[in-house]
Design an enzyme around this catalytic site. Structure first.
Site, mmCIF file in Angstrom:
data_model
loop_
_atom_site.group_PDB
_atom_site.id
_atom_site.type_symbol
_atom_site.label_atom_id
_atom_site.label_comp_id
_atom_site.label_asym_id
_atom_site.label_seq_id
_atom_site.Cartn_x
_atom_site.Cartn_y
_atom_site.Cartn_z
ATOM 1 N N HIS A 67 8.792 0.228 5.071
ATOM 2 C CA HIS A 67 8.356 0.453 6.445
ATOM 3 C C HIS A 67 6.981 -0.176 6.679
ATOM 4 O O HIS A 67 6.717 -0.747 7.726
ATOM 5 C CB HIS A 67 8.281 1.964 6.748
ATOM 6 C CG HIS A 67 9.605 2.664 6.621
ATOM 7 N ND1 HIS A 67 10.194 3.344 7.653
ATOM 8 C CD2 HIS A 67 10.454 2.785 5.572
ATOM 9 C CE1 HIS A 67 11.356 3.858 7.257
ATOM 10 N NE2 HIS A 67 11.526 3.535 5.996
ATOM 11 N N ASP B 92 7.710 5.152 13.922
ATOM 12 C CA ASP B 92 8.905 4.580 13.291
ATOM 13 C C ASP B 92 9.981 5.634 13.093
ATOM 14 O O ASP B 92 9.871 6.749 13.589
ATOM 15 C CB ASP B 92 8.570 3.674 12.094
ATOM 16 C CG ASP B 92 8.562 4.339 10.734
ATOM 17 O OD1 ASP B 92 8.767 5.558 10.660
ATOM 18 O OD2 ASP B 92 8.363 3.621 9.737
ATOM 19 N N ALA C 68 7.467 -7.264 -9.115
ATOM 20 C CA ALA C 68 7.308 -8.720 -9.174
ATOM 21 C C ALA C 68 6.824 -9.214 -7.825
ATOM 22 O O ALA C 68 7.051 -8.561 -6.818
ATOM 23 C CB ALA C 68 8.644 -9.383 -9.506
ATOM 24 N N GLN D 279 7.763 -10.660 -5.179
ATOM 25 C CA GLN D 279 9.111 -11.035 -4.715
ATOM 26 C C GLN D 279 9.132 -12.244 -3.792
ATOM 27 O O GLN D 279 9.983 -13.109 -3.896
ATOM 28 C CB GLN D 279 9.765 -9.823 -4.036
ATOM 29 C CG GLN D 279 11.125 -10.127 -3.462
ATOM 30 C CD GLN D 279 11.958 -8.887 -3.267
ATOM 31 O OE1 GLN D 279 12.092 -8.076 -4.173
ATOM 32 N NE2 GLN D 279 12.520 -8.725 -2.095
ATOM 33 N N HIS E 275 19.391 -4.544 -4.103
ATOM 34 C CA HIS E 275 19.871 -3.236 -3.633
ATOM 35 C C HIS E 275 20.118 -3.259 -2.123
ATOM 36 O O HIS E 275 20.483 -2.255 -1.545
ATOM 37 C CB HIS E 275 18.865 -2.154 -4.007
ATOM 38 C CG HIS E 275 17.618 -2.144 -3.164
ATOM 39 N ND1 HIS E 275 16.971 -3.303 -2.799
ATOM 40 C CD2 HIS E 275 16.914 -1.136 -2.610
ATOM 41 C CE1 HIS E 275 15.917 -2.994 -2.046
ATOM 42 N NE2 HIS E 275 15.867 -1.690 -1.919
ATOM 43 N N ASN F 47 14.305 -5.269 4.023
ATOM 44 C CA ASN F 47 13.269 -6.287 3.832
ATOM 45 C C ASN F 47 13.690 -7.310 2.790
ATOM 46 O O ASN F 47 13.523 -8.506 2.994
ATOM 47 C CB ASN F 47 11.943 -5.636 3.427
ATOM 48 C CG ASN F 47 11.401 -4.781 4.535
ATOM 49 O OD1 ASN F 47 10.955 -5.280 5.558
ATOM 50 N ND2 ASN F 47 11.484 -3.465 4.370
ATOM 51 N N SER F 48 14.238 -6.829 1.687
ATOM 52 C CA SER F 48 14.706 -7.755 0.659
ATOM 53 C C SER F 48 15.778 -8.667 1.228
ATOM 54 O O SER F 48 15.814 -9.873 0.945
ATOM 55 C CB SER F 48 15.272 -6.990 -0.541
ATOM 56 O OG SER F 48 14.237 -6.293 -1.195
ATOM 57 N N ALA G 65 19.727 5.114 1.072
ATOM 58 C CA ALA G 65 19.369 4.868 2.476
ATOM 59 C C ALA G 65 20.552 4.215 3.204
ATOM 60 O O ALA G 65 21.686 4.628 3.046
ATOM 61 C CB ALA G 65 18.074 4.056 2.579
ATOM 62 N N GLU G 66 20.264 3.135 3.980
ATOM 63 C CA GLU G 66 21.347 2.504 4.747
ATOM 64 C C GLU G 66 21.894 1.287 4.003
ATOM 65 O O GLU G 66 22.560 0.428 4.571
ATOM 66 C CB GLU G 66 20.848 2.167 6.159
ATOM 67 C CG GLU G 66 20.200 0.817 6.398
ATOM 68 C CD GLU G 66 18.885 0.548 5.644
ATOM 69 O OE1 GLU G 66 18.549 1.274 4.679
ATOM 70 O OE2 GLU G 66 18.216 -0.428 6.008
HETATM 71 N N1 UDP Z 1 8.950 -5.792 -3.414
HETATM 72 C C1 UDP Z 1 8.187 -6.662 -4.164
HETATM 73 N N2 UDP Z 1 8.288 -6.623 -5.530
HETATM 74 C C2 UDP Z 1 9.123 -5.763 -6.186
HETATM 75 C C3 UDP Z 1 9.902 -4.886 -5.401
HETATM 76 C C4 UDP Z 1 9.801 -4.931 -4.024
HETATM 77 O O1 UDP Z 1 7.411 -7.463 -3.622
HETATM 78 O O2 UDP Z 1 9.175 -5.793 -7.405
HETATM 79 C C5 UDP Z 1 8.837 -5.829 -1.928
HETATM 80 C C6 UDP Z 1 9.960 -6.645 -1.339
HETATM 81 O O3 UDP Z 1 9.597 -8.005 -1.249
HETATM 82 C C7 UDP Z 1 10.170 -5.982 0.016
HETATM 83 C C8 UDP Z 1 9.776 -4.540 -0.218
HETATM 84 O O4 UDP Z 1 8.979 -4.523 -1.391
HETATM 85 O O5 UDP Z 1 9.291 -6.555 0.970
HETATM 86 C C9 UDP Z 1 10.980 -3.644 -0.434
HETATM 87 O O6 UDP Z 1 11.566 -3.362 0.784
HETATM 88 P P1 UDP Z 1 13.139 -3.166 0.929
HETATM 89 O O7 UDP Z 1 13.393 -2.833 2.359
HETATM 90 O O8 UDP Z 1 13.873 -4.316 0.385
HETATM 91 O O9 UDP Z 1 13.517 -1.959 -0.017
HETATM 92 P P2 UDP Z 1 12.904 -0.485 -0.220
HETATM 93 O O10 UDP Z 1 11.773 -0.637 -1.138
HETATM 94 O O11 UDP Z 1 12.504 0.021 1.141
HETATM 95 O O12 UDP Z 1 14.032 0.249 -0.838
#
Ligand code: UDP
Length: 481
Positions: free
Chosen positions: A19, A115, A341, A343, A358, A362-363, A381-382
């Site tokens: 978020h 949000d 990492a 990402q 997963h 965002n991913s 989640a969703e």
């Molecule tokens: N992320 C990252 N490195 C990691 C794990 C996650 O930079 O090792 C970042 C990823 O790029 C994304 C966010 O954390 O921007 C994760 O958001 P996402 O909605 O994918 O999943 P959530 O963490 O909410 O389950």
């Protein structure tokens, strides 16, 4: 006072990386392209290491204000993040009211953005007569489900997984009850009741900002064009630079790998596998013979749920959970990094050719924008709905078949990994199978990459939507002078 002339927006995000990241990107855009200043209002409850680093790293033009702590000691220890955030919001209303009315007096406050789990704060801005918006950090399919949830709740009594037919909402893919978002899977849980409550309040906002773009869900977008309150497509807002919490140099390892040869494996900021699933994944990666970069977290025991959401740091040494000799046997093929990492950089790197994800939204957007096809492995989640969209709607991901005991087995993991990664590296694989499905996925993802990139460029739809909003906000406060 020059500051007083600047148009101002306040935001109240749920304290979770998924978020915080897109809200911060919206804030940065408002600041840099529209000269609007932004205040992030945050909760005092223990942020994770990643959250803390992230909030400390906001650009100086984005101010951050912390709410006074509220006690949540009376909640059961297994209360979900959704429940905790919802209750923290309700208990923070007096403090929020004070903050917002101070901002209203000291700045040209043009909008307040809540949000998905902080909707109770809308009462504060409504009372003060400030335009109020909802930021939705996922897609239109999820938004449709939540906007319809109050009606679904009153017209059905069974668990959604027992519904005889998939849920068919206007313009949306049919969603089997089992795939609906996790908080909807148990009607007796408080999280479900909160979700229904929030779904009702979404309609109280003056507008809903959604982090998606039209080409991802064209049919749903068409329906949403007539929705009330108005729905604004403002995505894909993805993190502009990665947070380097653990300074492992993934880039230098990737530099040494062939083009598009590496499968990046990561389950978001909080996804955790069970012990036996982690073993299967390790063996599956090894069997596939493909290169991989795996963000490893310690598993939980098989009895616990796989949704330990908000903790980005492995409690114990995660390497201890790998199969015996795994690191030694795969050292030429793989890099395993603990916990986190960079990402964005990994996905942008030319050596990365696939993402086992997963399916956090965002991913998903980050993968699309870097043209990286996916293997959909939803956890909570969703994410099951996102996986459905990715495989059946957008057709940019492959989905492994889960065994009857709920586990993805090593042979199946190896099969989809090889299918996806087939390419220069995949001579051996091509002999085994045609890899046609993987090829289609790779082509389609490149198309969406182009559309998504265009959306936020000058004259792109999302860019113009944000500009219109910014102008509207500016005129609201200017009129008042
Ligand atoms: N992320 C990252 N490195 C990691 C794990 C996650 O930079 O090792 C970042 C990823 O790029 C994304 C966010 O954390 O921007 C994760 O958001 P996402 O909605 O994918 O999943 P959530 O963490 O909410 O389950």
């Amino acid at each position: 006072d020059a500051d007083k002339d600047v148009v101002h927006v306040a935001v109240l995000p749920t304290p979770a990386m998924g978020h915080l990241i897109p809200m911060a990107e919206l804030a940065k855009r408002l600041v840099s392209l529209h000269s609007i200043s932004v205040t992030f209002i945050t909760f005092a409850e223990n942020p994770s290491i990643a959250q803390k680093a992230f909030l400390d790293d906001l650009p100086p033009t984005v101010t951050s204000l912390e709410l006074p702590p509220v006690s949540l000691a009376d909640l059961p220890p297994d209360a979900t993040k959704l429940t905790r955030t919802s209750i923290a919001t309700v208990r923070s209303l007096p403090a929020l009211s004070a903050i917002i009315s101070t901002l209203q007096k000291s700045t040209r406050l043009a909008a307040f953005i809540v949000d998905v789990f902080t909707t109770d704060a809308l009462t504060v801005s409504k009372e003060l007569g400030i335009p109020s918006f909802l930021f939705f950090p996922s897609n239109l399919l999820s938004l449709s489900v939540l906007l319809h949830l109050p009606e679904l709740d009153s017209s059905t009594t069974c668990e959604y997984r027992d519904l005889p037919e998939p849920l068919q909402l206007p313009g949306c893919l049919p969603v089997p009850g089992t795939e609906l978002l996790q908080p909807l899977q148990d009607r007796s849980n408080d999280a479900y009741k909160w979700m229904v409550h929030h779904g009702k309040q979404y309609r109280d906002a003056d507008g809903i900002l959604v982090n998606t773009f039209r080409d991802i869900e064209p049919e749903t977008a068409k329906i949403m064009d007539d929705e009330k309150p108005p729905v604004y497509l403002i995505g894909p807002l993805i993190q502009s630079c990665s947070l380097d919490v653990e300074s492992v140099n993934c880039s230098s390892w990737l530099d040494k790998q062939p083009r598009e040869s590496v499968l990046y494996v990561c389950f978001g900021s909080g996804g955790i596998l069970t012990c036996s699933q982690l073993q299967e994944l390790a063996c599956g990666l090894e069997m596939s013979g493909q290169r991989f970069l795996w963000v490893l977290r310690s598993p939980i025991s098989d009895r616990e749920s796989s949704a330990k959401y908000f903790n980005t740091t492995s409690i114990d040494d995660p390497f201890a959970f790998l199969p015996e000799g795994f690191l030694e046997r795969t050292k030429k093929m793989g890099l395993v990094v603990p916990s986190w990492a960079p990402q964005k950089e990994v996905l942008a790197h030319g050596s990365t050719g696939g993402f086992l994800s997963h399916c956090g939204w965002n991913s998903t957007l980050e993968s699309l924008l870097h043209g990286v096809p996916m293997i959909a492995w939803p956890l909570f989640a969703e994410q099951r709905m996102n996986a459905l969209m990715l495989t059946e709607g957008m057709k940019v991901a492959l989905r492994p078949v889960v065994a009857t005991d709920g586990i993805y087995k090593r042979e199946e993991i190896a099969r989809v990994v090889m299918e996806l990664m087939e390419g220069e590296q995949g001579k051996r694989v091509r002999e085994l199978m045609e890899g046609e499905q993987g090829k289609r996925v790779r082509e389609r993802v490149k198309e969406l990459q182009e559309c998504g990139t265009r959306a936020l460029m000058e004259n792109g739809e999302s860019c113009m939507v944000i500009t219109d909003l910014a102008n509207k906000w500016r005129s609201t406060v200017t009129d008042k002078l």
